[in-house]
Scaffold this motif. Sequence first.
Motif, PDB file in Angstrom:
ATOM      1  N   ALA A  40      54.615  35.469  37.181  1.00  0.00           N
ATOM      2  CA  ALA A  40      53.836  36.490  37.894  1.00  0.00           C
ATOM      3  C   ALA A  40      52.596  36.876  37.099  1.00  0.00           C
ATOM      4  O   ALA A  40      51.503  37.016  37.657  1.00  0.00           O
ATOM      5  CB  ALA A  40      54.701  37.716  38.174  1.00  0.00           C
ATOM      6  N   LEU A  41      52.757  37.043  35.797  1.00  0.00           N
ATOM      7  CA  LEU A  41      51.618  37.386  34.953  1.00  0.00           C
ATOM      8  C   LEU A  41      50.580  36.259  34.947  1.00  0.00           C
ATOM      9  O   LEU A  41      49.375  36.508  35.009  1.00  0.00           O
ATOM     10  CB  LEU A  41      52.082  37.680  33.524  1.00  0.00           C
ATOM     11  CG  LEU A  41      52.852  38.984  33.336  1.00  0.00           C
ATOM     12  CD1 LEU A  41      53.458  39.039  31.935  1.00  0.00           C
ATOM     13  CD2 LEU A  41      51.949  40.180  33.581  1.00  0.00           C
ATOM     14  N   ARG A  42      51.037  35.022  34.891  1.00  0.00           N
ATOM     15  CA  ARG A  42      50.137  33.867  34.913  1.00  0.00           C
ATOM     16  C   ARG A  42      49.347  33.826  36.226  1.00  0.00           C
ATOM     17  O   ARG A  42      48.130  33.632  36.232  1.00  0.00           O
ATOM     18  CB  ARG A  42      50.934  32.571  34.743  1.00  0.00           C
ATOM     19  CG  ARG A  42      50.064  31.340  34.619  1.00  0.00           C
ATOM     20  CD  ARG A  42      50.860  30.031  34.404  1.00  0.00           C
ATOM     21  NE  ARG A  42      52.038  30.187  33.585  1.00  0.00           N
ATOM     22  CZ  ARG A  42      53.298  29.982  34.022  1.00  0.00           C
ATOM     23  NH1 ARG A  42      53.521  29.606  35.253  1.00  0.00           N
ATOM     24  NH2 ARG A  42      54.313  30.135  33.204  1.00  0.00           N
ATOM     25  N   GLN A  43      50.026  34.045  37.338  1.00  0.00           N
ATOM     26  CA  GLN A  43      49.363  34.013  38.638  1.00  0.00           C
ATOM     27  C   GLN A  43      48.378  35.169  38.781  1.00  0.00           C
ATOM     28  O   GLN A  43      47.271  34.990  39.282  1.00  0.00           O
ATOM     29  CB  GLN A  43      50.398  34.069  39.779  1.00  0.00           C
ATOM     30  CG  GLN A  43      49.783  33.905  41.145  1.00  0.00           C
ATOM     31  CD  GLN A  43      49.108  32.567  41.341  1.00  0.00           C
ATOM     32  OE1 GLN A  43      49.642  31.532  40.981  1.00  0.00           O
ATOM     33  NE2 GLN A  43      47.913  32.578  41.917  1.00  0.00           N
ATOM     34  N   THR A  44      48.754  36.341  38.319  1.00  0.00           N
ATOM     35  CA  THR A  44      47.870  37.502  38.379  1.00  0.00           C
ATOM     36  C   THR A  44      46.625  37.273  37.537  1.00  0.00           C
ATOM     37  O   THR A  44      45.507  37.568  37.964  1.00  0.00           O
ATOM     38  CB  THR A  44      48.620  38.771  37.912  1.00  0.00           C
ATOM     39  OG1 THR A  44      49.763  38.946  38.749  1.00  0.00           O
ATOM     40  CG2 THR A  44      47.747  39.999  37.989  1.00  0.00           C
ATOM     41  N   ARG A  45      46.818  36.727  36.346  1.00  0.00           N
ATOM     42  CA  ARG A  45      45.683  36.417  35.472  1.00  0.00           C
ATOM     43  C   ARG A  45      44.756  35.414  36.156  1.00  0.00           C
ATOM     44  O   ARG A  45      43.529  35.571  36.150  1.00  0.00           O
ATOM     45  CB  ARG A  45      46.193  35.883  34.127  1.00  0.00           C
ATOM     46  CG  ARG A  45      45.098  35.614  33.124  1.00  0.00           C
ATOM     47  CD  ARG A  45      45.635  35.213  31.748  1.00  0.00           C
ATOM     48  NE  ARG A  45      46.661  34.186  31.769  1.00  0.00           N
ATOM     49  CZ  ARG A  45      47.961  34.377  31.543  1.00  0.00           C
ATOM     50  NH1 ARG A  45      48.415  35.575  31.250  1.00  0.00           N
ATOM     51  NH2 ARG A  45      48.811  33.388  31.573  1.00  0.00           N
ATOM     52  N   HIS A  46      45.329  34.404  36.787  1.00  0.00           N
ATOM     53  CA  HIS A  46      44.552  33.392  37.515  1.00  0.00           C
ATOM     54  C   HIS A  46      43.738  34.045  38.637  1.00  0.00           C
ATOM     55  O   HIS A  46      42.546  33.750  38.798  1.00  0.00           O
ATOM     56  CB  HIS A  46      45.494  32.327  38.074  1.00  0.00           C
ATOM     57  CG  HIS A  46      44.820  31.308  38.926  1.00  0.00           C
ATOM     58  ND1 HIS A  46      44.066  30.283  38.418  1.00  0.00           N
ATOM     59  CD2 HIS A  46      44.777  31.176  40.279  1.00  0.00           C
ATOM     60  CE1 HIS A  46      43.592  29.552  39.407  1.00  0.00           C
ATOM     61  NE2 HIS A  46      44.009  30.070  40.547  1.00  0.00           N
ATOM     62  N   ASP A  47      44.364  34.933  39.406  1.00  0.00           N
ATOM     63  CA  ASP A  47      43.675  35.625  40.506  1.00  0.00           C
ATOM     64  C   ASP A  47      42.513  36.469  39.985  1.00  0.00           C
ATOM     65  O   ASP A  47      41.421  36.456  40.559  1.00  0.00           O
ATOM     66  CB  ASP A  47      44.652  36.512  41.286  1.00  0.00           C
ATOM     67  CG  ASP A  47      45.685  35.708  42.072  1.00  0.00           C
ATOM     68  OD1 ASP A  47      45.487  34.491  42.255  1.00  0.00           O
ATOM     69  OD2 ASP A  47      46.692  36.309  42.499  1.00  0.00           O
ATOM     70  N   VAL A 100      38.311  36.273  40.575  1.00  0.00           N
ATOM     71  CA  VAL A 100      37.451  37.400  40.942  1.00  0.00           C
ATOM     72  C   VAL A 100      36.294  37.522  39.953  1.00  0.00           C
ATOM     73  O   VAL A 100      35.130  37.703  40.347  1.00  0.00           O
ATOM     74  CB  VAL A 100      38.258  38.721  41.014  1.00  0.00           C
ATOM     75  CG1 VAL A 100      37.340  39.931  41.164  1.00  0.00           C
ATOM     76  CG2 VAL A 100      39.259  38.668  42.170  1.00  0.00           C
ATOM     77  N   MET A 101      36.598  37.401  38.670  1.00  0.00           N
ATOM     78  CA  MET A 101      35.552  37.503  37.647  1.00  0.00           C
ATOM     79  C   MET A 101      34.520  36.381  37.801  1.00  0.00           C
ATOM     80  O   MET A 101      33.319  36.612  37.634  1.00  0.00           O
ATOM     81  CB  MET A 101      36.165  37.495  36.238  1.00  0.00           C
ATOM     82  CG  MET A 101      37.058  38.700  35.948  1.00  0.00           C
ATOM     83  SD  MET A 101      36.276  40.288  36.291  1.00  0.00           S
ATOM     84  CE  MET A 101      35.042  40.321  35.033  1.00  0.00           C
ATOM     85  N   GLN A 102      34.977  35.183  38.156  1.00  0.00           N
ATOM     86  CA  GLN A 102      34.050  34.065  38.363  1.00  0.00           C
ATOM     87  C   GLN A 102      33.131  34.344  39.560  1.00  0.00           C
ATOM     88  O   GLN A 102      31.937  34.033  39.510  1.00  0.00           O
ATOM     89  CB  GLN A 102      34.805  32.743  38.574  1.00  0.00           C
ATOM     90  CG  GLN A 102      35.461  32.208  37.334  1.00  0.00           C
ATOM     91  CD  GLN A 102      34.437  31.700  36.317  1.00  0.00           C
ATOM     92  OE1 GLN A 102      33.232  31.839  36.455  1.00  0.00           O
ATOM     93  NE2 GLN A 102      34.944  31.101  35.253  1.00  0.00           N
TER      94      GLN A 102
END
Length: 176
Positions: free
Chosen positions: A10-17, A21-23
């Motif tokens: 979950a943390l990995r997916q949240t970080r990816h999301d 957004v930042m990109q």
Amino acid sequence: MTNQLDVLKALRQTRHDWLNVMQLIKGNLALKRYDRIEEIIEQVTQQSICESKISEIQATSVVYFLLTYNWFSSKMKLEIDVAGEVFSLEKNEVHLLRLCEEITEKLTNECTIDTENNLLITFLFTEHKCELTFDFQGKLQKKEDWPSFLKKWESNVKLVEMNEHECVLTASFTRS
């Protein structure tokens, strides 16, 4: 151990999301498209508010399904909107989960891959009930077997609109 792995996933997916957004923000900043940056921030803020509100329904399996759906499906994007004063749907959890799973599965199986497909699930909380609206926008390959699909839900699910590019269903759950 499985619980720890689930949390890490979950943390990995949240970080990816969030990196996505930042990109988007970084790219629009480079293009000096400040109005688009403001739009992106507003969308992310609204999405976070809805995710927070949906977490208050006290139906853990439903919340988990809705918040992680996009991690596992690429054929159709799911969005959630929550309006009104949220109350517990815990007593309806099994039925609500089954409803969400079966409708999303049917739409996913019947939508084409050559079109952007979106499903907006709106939870409208009123004083005495929660009305759900499943609003699909995209392209459906077939739509003739929906009456038999709806029949098993008896009068709980109603078909509001159906054509090649849209399917709108409603269901409601009374406050316990």
